[in-house]
Design an enzyme around this catalytic site. Sequence first.
Site, PDB file in Angstrom:
ATOM      1  N   GLU A 141      23.060  -8.866   7.129  1.00  0.00           N
ATOM      2  CA  GLU A 141      22.130  -9.180   6.052  1.00  0.00           C
ATOM      3  C   GLU A 141      22.070  -8.117   4.966  1.00  0.00           C
ATOM      4  OE1 GLU A 141      19.628  -7.432   9.481  1.00  0.00           O
ATOM      5  OE2 GLU A 141      21.467  -8.587   9.184  1.00  0.00           O
TER       6      GLU A 141
ATOM      7  N   HIS B 230      24.627  -5.505  11.200  1.00  0.00           N
ATOM      8  CA  HIS B 230      23.650  -6.179  10.339  1.00  0.00           C
ATOM      9  C   HIS B 230      24.400  -6.866   9.208  1.00  0.00           C
ATOM     10  CE1 HIS B 230      19.863  -4.649  12.053  1.00  0.00           C
ATOM     11  NE2 HIS B 230      20.556  -3.558  12.333  1.00  0.00           N
TER      12      HIS B 230
ATOM     13  N   LYS C 162      13.023  -7.078  -4.390  1.00  0.00           N
ATOM     14  CA  LYS C 162      13.077  -6.579  -5.765  1.00  0.00           C
ATOM     15  C   LYS C 162      14.044  -7.353  -6.658  1.00  0.00           C
ATOM     16  CE  LYS C 162      11.304  -3.087  -6.664  1.00  0.00           C
ATOM     17  NZ  LYS C 162       9.948  -2.739  -7.127  1.00  0.00           N
TER      18      LYS C 162
ATOM     19  N   SER D 226       0.492  -1.743 -12.766  1.00  0.00           N
ATOM     20  CA  SER D 226       1.027  -0.383 -12.860  1.00  0.00           C
ATOM     21  C   SER D 226       1.973  -0.213 -14.037  1.00  0.00           C
ATOM     22  CB  SER D 226       1.775  -0.036 -11.570  1.00  0.00           C
ATOM     23  OG  SER D 226       2.999  -0.737 -11.493  1.00  0.00           O
ATOM     24  N   GLY D 227       2.595  -1.310 -14.473  1.00  0.00           N
ATOM     25  CA  GLY D 227       3.634  -1.215 -15.490  1.00  0.00           C
ATOM     26  C   GLY D 227       5.012  -1.351 -14.896  1.00  0.00           C
ATOM     27  N   GLY D 228       5.106  -1.285 -13.571  1.00  0.00           N
ATOM     28  CA  GLY D 228       6.376  -1.476 -12.887  1.00  0.00           C
ATOM     29  C   GLY D 228       6.756  -2.948 -12.864  1.00  0.00           C
ATOM     30  N   VAL D 229       7.975  -3.233 -12.445  1.00  0.00           N
ATOM     31  CA  VAL D 229       8.491  -4.600 -12.509  1.00  0.00           C
ATOM     32  C   VAL D 229       7.688  -5.560 -11.627  1.00  0.00           C
ATOM     33  CG1 VAL D 229      10.254  -4.122 -10.746  1.00  0.00           C
ATOM     34  CG2 VAL D 229      10.554  -6.053 -12.283  1.00  0.00           C
ATOM     35  N   ASP D 230       7.236  -5.110 -10.459  1.00  0.00           N
ATOM     36  CA  ASP D 230       6.539  -6.009  -9.533  1.00  0.00           C
ATOM     37  C   ASP D 230       5.229  -6.522 -10.127  1.00  0.00           C
ATOM     38  OD1 ASP D 230       8.610  -5.240  -7.884  1.00  0.00           O
ATOM     39  OD2 ASP D 230       7.417  -3.754  -6.816  1.00  0.00           O
ATOM     40  N   SER D 231       4.383  -5.601 -10.557  1.00  0.00           N
ATOM     41  CA  SER D 231       3.089  -6.037 -11.091  1.00  0.00           C
ATOM     42  C   SER D 231       3.260  -6.755 -12.421  1.00  0.00           C
ATOM     43  CB  SER D 231       2.135  -4.840 -11.242  1.00  0.00           C
ATOM     44  OG  SER D 231       2.637  -3.883 -12.147  1.00  0.00           O
ATOM     45  N   THR D 232       4.280  -6.377 -13.194  1.00  0.00           N
ATOM     46  CA  THR D 232       4.516  -7.045 -14.474  1.00  0.00           C
ATOM     47  C   THR D 232       4.909  -8.508 -14.272  1.00  0.00           C
ATOM     48  OG1 THR D 232       5.178  -4.992 -15.573  1.00  0.00           O
ATOM     49  CG2 THR D 232       5.954  -7.047 -16.551  1.00  0.00           C
TER      50      THR D 232
ATOM     51  N   CYS E 297      22.201  -7.505  16.233  1.00  0.00           N
ATOM     52  CA  CYS E 297      21.684  -6.213  16.715  1.00  0.00           C
ATOM     53  C   CYS E 297      20.863  -6.425  18.000  1.00  0.00           C
ATOM     54  CB  CYS E 297      20.880  -5.516  15.620  1.00  0.00           C
ATOM     55  SG  CYS E 297      20.617  -3.745  15.951  1.00  0.00           S
ATOM     56  N   TYR E 298      19.528  -6.282  17.959  1.00  0.00           N
ATOM     57  CA  TYR E 298      18.710  -6.543  19.143  1.00  0.00           C
ATOM     58  C   TYR E 298      18.951  -7.967  19.643  1.00  0.00           C
ATOM     59  CZ  TYR E 298      14.482  -7.140  22.034  1.00  0.00           C
ATOM     60  OH  TYR E 298      13.616  -7.395  23.062  1.00  0.00           O
TER      61      TYR E 298
ATOM     62  N   GLY F  96      15.653  -5.389  16.019  1.00  0.00           N
ATOM     63  CA  GLY F  96      14.312  -4.906  16.330  1.00  0.00           C
ATOM     64  C   GLY F  96      14.354  -3.511  16.904  1.00  0.00           C
TER      65      GLY F  96
END
Length: 629
Positions: free
Chosen positions: A175, A173, A376, A226-232, A83-84, A56
């Site tokens: 992760e 970290h 992603k 948008s055509g990007g991977v997320d919205s597709t 970490c924190y 954090g």
Amino acid sequence: MATEREKIVVLDFGSQYAHLIAKRLRMMGYYSEIALPSASVESLGANVKGIILSGGPASVYEENIPEFNSAILDLPLPILGLCYGHQLMAQSYGGKVGKAEVGEFGFAQLSKSQAGKSSPLLAGVSDTTQVWMSHQDAVLSLGSGFEVIGSTKDCPFAALQDLNRKRFSLQCHCEVKDTPEGNTIFANFAKICGMQKNWDEDTVLNHILESIKKDAGDKNILLFLSGGVDSTVAFALLNKALGQERVLGLHIDNGFMRKNESANVEKAYHAHGFNNFIVEDASAGFLNAIKGLTDPQKKRMAVGEHFITVRNEVVAKQKLDESRWMLAQGTLYPDIIESGGTKNSHTIKTHHNRVAGIQALIEKGLIIEPLKDLYKDEVRSIGKKIGLEDDLVMRHPFPGPGLSINVLCTDGKAGANDEEEMKKAQAELDAVHFTQFCEKCSQTLKRSILPVRSVGVQGDFRTYRFPAVLTFRPEENGSYHLPEKWEKLEAASVAVTNSARYINRCIIKLWQNPAIKDEDLRLQEGYCDKRRLDQTRDADDIVLTALHKEGWYNKIFQHLTINLPCASSADRCSFVLRPVCSEDVMTARFAPLPQDLLREIVTKIAALPYVDAIFYDVTNKPPATFGWE
């Protein structure tokens, strides 16, 4: 979600990486959930097998820190602090925490102590292993019952344990992928917890599809596409869950697209069998919405708000009954984190899908975001699982604001503190010794500060600082020599940013117009207009075409071409090339492109009639974000 399922709970103290912990565990097959550190013991549930305290941005010894229910430490469960969380655990058990003599940002080597070689947390981990650090505070003395199981050069209490209470903590970290043996550590912790694998891709997909049906109810869905991977992928999931007749994709050409992008998107969707989408050319309205803006946050917000305006116009034009329609977005969790979307986090940047208009719709329950808990690589994996082709799933990320956030804007005047802080940045840069990175190069090396600021992130806080420019010996046609090994440039970049308060990026000058002098590269008045966007499109197309041709497009996560208003006149510009490699967006390394490929790209961009200089960003994340705004 599956309340009967055994789980590891991650307490979120506001770190950018907090949800990455939960994601890592899920990818390894262990179900995990996020909770506030102030949560009651009862609210955590009876099926908790272990607890992880995240990092954090706060310091544990400050007054205004995230509220923590200390009764959680009394639970008879294994607890891991990172970490924190590492520092909080030490302080909670009587140890001391304060400013470290040397902060650590980036790579470090963790060496096991004698006790560490038999620690169940570090079982199977190399005696010396690479870890990722991002801290200025440190544990200065041990808490009661704890022993050291690992240390780094600058952090003697980097890994601690109390076996009797099953308490473990690490300053690093685990992760992020830049701690290569982090998954081994998490698997060891899951074993200590007695946790069985109970989470897989099929479970994730089924949960998303069921959630879509539940959240949508009997309403139809309009999705920004948008055509990007997320919205597709979000579009494909909505179609799979509800059917094409209940889903309408809206691709908006906002004028910030790459070269021929909208036409290519339309072609790709039709080829895949999607017919339930429309294309709206709204470029004139978007350009007008950001006209004259120079502040990056205001520009992002203006773009985001105008999406809502266009959405409303399309709803009216299509005569859609608003009482029957919800709005969907391809929002990922990093978007929410970086917008300060969790209780204890700090805003790194405002995403277009978290502006006021969108927030108002979220509060009314009118937004559906199928991917909001994913990252992603998970989205790409889900996309492949439901049958999307690589030309849709493996495309480089392209955010809603598009190239507008790659065009840096200024009124041409230095800010109130810019001149003084640039001098301090130059002094910091001059103090770095470069002979260890390239002895011959250092003799002709020029060091300067670029007169623009860019966004970065260090210790979970947003920074807005200057880039350092390294210029090696000149070669013919305005090009400059580069050290043969990218590792040398990376080490030099880390050395600069780790030792500086006024610098958060390090860039290399690749080429400069032979007709101008160094002092001719000055800050010019420049805004995000069609002329500068077209400049960016041309240069960006050169890079992407070369990456595809040489087989490098799929080897990197994303490339950004940054247009700088730093040139010999206002009608000219400079470009920064920013290809990055990343697994999870939260951390990244600059991409080490082959020098022959880089020379080909530079030669073609330098031939454009308006270019004065070309740079290469060799900064990792952190301390720099992917983009410059």
